[in-house]
Design an enzyme around this catalytic site. Structure first.
Site, PDB file in Angstrom:
ATOM      1  N   GLY A  84     -13.360  83.190  23.160  1.00  0.00           N
ATOM      2  CA  GLY A  84     -11.963  83.640  23.252  1.00  0.00           C
ATOM      3  C   GLY A  84     -11.872  85.121  23.525  1.00  0.00           C
ATOM      4  N   ASN A  85     -10.697  85.654  23.396  1.00  0.00           N
ATOM      5  CA  ASN A  85     -10.504  87.090  23.580  1.00  0.00           C
ATOM      6  C   ASN A  85      -9.474  87.596  22.573  1.00  0.00           C
ATOM      7  OD1 ASN A  85      -7.753  87.028  24.877  1.00  0.00           O
ATOM      8  ND2 ASN A  85      -8.901  85.732  26.294  1.00  0.00           N
ATOM      9  N   ARG A  86      -9.238  88.888  22.587  1.00  0.00           N
ATOM     10  CA  ARG A  86      -8.450  89.483  21.510  1.00  0.00           C
ATOM     11  C   ARG A  86      -6.948  89.494  21.759  1.00  0.00           C
ATOM     12  NH1 ARG A  86     -10.442  95.080  20.550  1.00  0.00           N
ATOM     13  NH2 ARG A  86      -8.955  94.987  18.822  1.00  0.00           N
ATOM     14  N   SER A  87      -6.491  88.868  22.815  1.00  0.00           N
ATOM     15  CA  SER A  87      -5.053  88.914  23.102  1.00  0.00           C
ATOM     16  C   SER A  87      -4.248  88.266  21.969  1.00  0.00           C
ATOM     17  CB  SER A  87      -4.775  88.170  24.408  1.00  0.00           C
ATOM     18  OG  SER A  87      -3.397  88.030  24.578  1.00  0.00           O
TER      19      SER A  87
END
Ligand code: CTP
Length: 402
Positions: free
Chosen positions: A202-205
């Protein structure tokens, strides 16, 4: 205009003094109606001096002029700031045991509520329910914002700043409907690409910026479809509650591609604010990977996901405006601009919104800085401020293009 400012018993009441002052400076007739608890925080002389009108809390004052309903009947707008958890419960139940309660029942004017409380109270199912009830009746909730709270804890619960409530009130007193009739598709949040049933890449958005773009459009009159990948629950809650926003969820890049594809034809403007994974795991396991079986090392083969934005640009219909986002870690301003221009050209979008990100910058913060680059590769705006302010600037730029 005739504005009632209800004040309930929270420490944020001191900020409401500034709100009243701003409304009075605009030339509005402002009547402050505090609860008995509120005057323990800020006293009646302050409210009277700042609003230039007599202030009472009880339904038994000024009975000859039937003040308990007269105020609400005369109002063009009612603002309750701060609204405590207790007061939200009273409002939801329609209780009217003081002047603010009767005024709220007697009014047909728009009502804006700015909650302020500790995070636990804001998240409590009872408060959630009360907020839902109020929203379903058309009450507009502004905030609360994320940040340090009075007890030293941090989280959603701070009353929105008086300037923000004032700006919101101003739009209600003279609504800006410059996006009315526009059909808008916004993507937000970060996709999660499964590794196995319990793990993902995933990513930090947090989805904050994308949801702010959706909310700004809806409040300016557009009809909005928000396709949300993973986003902060708190942030999505606001979008779900807005009557002009329809929310679809799309956990993975493939889901997002499918949702967007199904909805593009109807959109006049598409804003791809989602942080879409560029790669997914080629063969996600349908069973949880176990150390017993993997033996000390795991190799994941990643394959590119579909570039949704590229497909949108390729298949665009005439008149459709497409906005892309780019999160960049380049810190040198000239190099960042060059890189952003190259990306704008490669993507073929009408507008590219570029923000600098880093571990300390961009993510999880209520603030943002965006540079907007148009199809002539010109920087049409560089805006810093709350994610909402930045969103409004983005819509100003989109309107200028169209
Ligand atoms: N995007 C998309 N589909 C993808 C990946 C990204 O539609 N599979 C969109 C994002 O929503 C964003 C824009 O493309 O609006 C920019 O994404 P970015 O990852 O910065 O672009 P890339 O071409 O992948 O460039 P980089 O190599 O810098 O990551």
């Amino acid at each position: 205009m005739y504005v009632i400012v209800g004040v309930t018993g929270g420490i944020a009441a001191y900020k409401t003094v500034q709100l009243v002052r701003l409304l009075v400076l605009d030339g509005h007739e402002v009547h402050v109606v505090p609860t008995d608890d509120a005057v323990r925080f800020v006293g009646i002389p302050t409210w009277e001096a700042i609003s230039r009108h007599p202030v009472t809390t009880s339904v038994h004052d000024d009975v000859a002029r039937v003040r308990h309903v007269a105020l609400g009947q005369a109002a063009d707008l009612v603002i309750v700031a701060p609204a405590t958890a207790n007061f939200l419960a009273k409002m939801a139940a329609g209780l009217a045991d003081d002047l603010l309660g009767t005024s709220l029942l007697a009014t047909t004017a728009p009502v804006v509520v700015a909650p302020a409380m500790h995070t636990e109270m804001w998240r409590h199912p009872a408060t959630r329910h009360n907020v839902e009830v109020l929203r379903s009746r058309g009450v507009q909730i502004i905030g609360p914002e994320d940040g340090p709270l009075t007890g030293g804890d941090v989280g959603p619960g701070r009353m929105s700043e008086p300037e923000r409530i004032h700006a919101f009130a101003t739009t209600l007193l003279s609504p800006r409907e410059d996006l009315a009739g526009l059909r808008v598709l916004v993507t937000a949040g970060g996709t999660r690409e499964p590794i196995d049933p319990v793990r993902y890449i995933g990513n930090r958005s947090s989805g904050r910026q994308g949801v702010a773009v959706a909310l700004a459009a809806a409040e300016r009159g557009a009809h909005v479809v928000l396709v949300a990948a993973h986003a902060d629950a708190e942030v999505l809650f606001q979008a779900r509650a807005h009557s002009r926003i329809e929310v679809a969820s799309a956990p993975t890049a493939a889901d997002l591609a499918a949702e967007v594809r199904a909805r593009t034809a109807a959109a006049d403007v598409i804003v791809m604010a989602a942080a879409v994974a560029d790669y997914r795991v080629a063969a996600a396991s349908d069973r949880k990977l176990a150390k017993e079986e993997t033996g000390g090392e795991v190799t994941l083969r990643l394959v590119e996901t579909e570039d949704i934005l590229a497909a949108l640009v390729r298949d665009r219909r005439p008149g459709q405006t497409i906005v892309g986002f780019a999160a960049e870690t380049e810190t040198d301003a000239a190099a960042l601009l060059e890189r952003a221009r190259r990306k704008r050209r490669r993507k073929g979008v009408d507008l590219l919104a570029v923000n600098e990100v880093g571990w300390e910058k961009g993510f999880e913060s209520p603030q943002n800085t965006l540079m907007l680059i148009d199809a002539a590769d010109e920087v049409v705006a560089t805006v810093s401020g709350s994610k909402r302010d930045v969103a409004d600037a983005l819509w100003d730029a989109v309107l200028a293009l169209r």
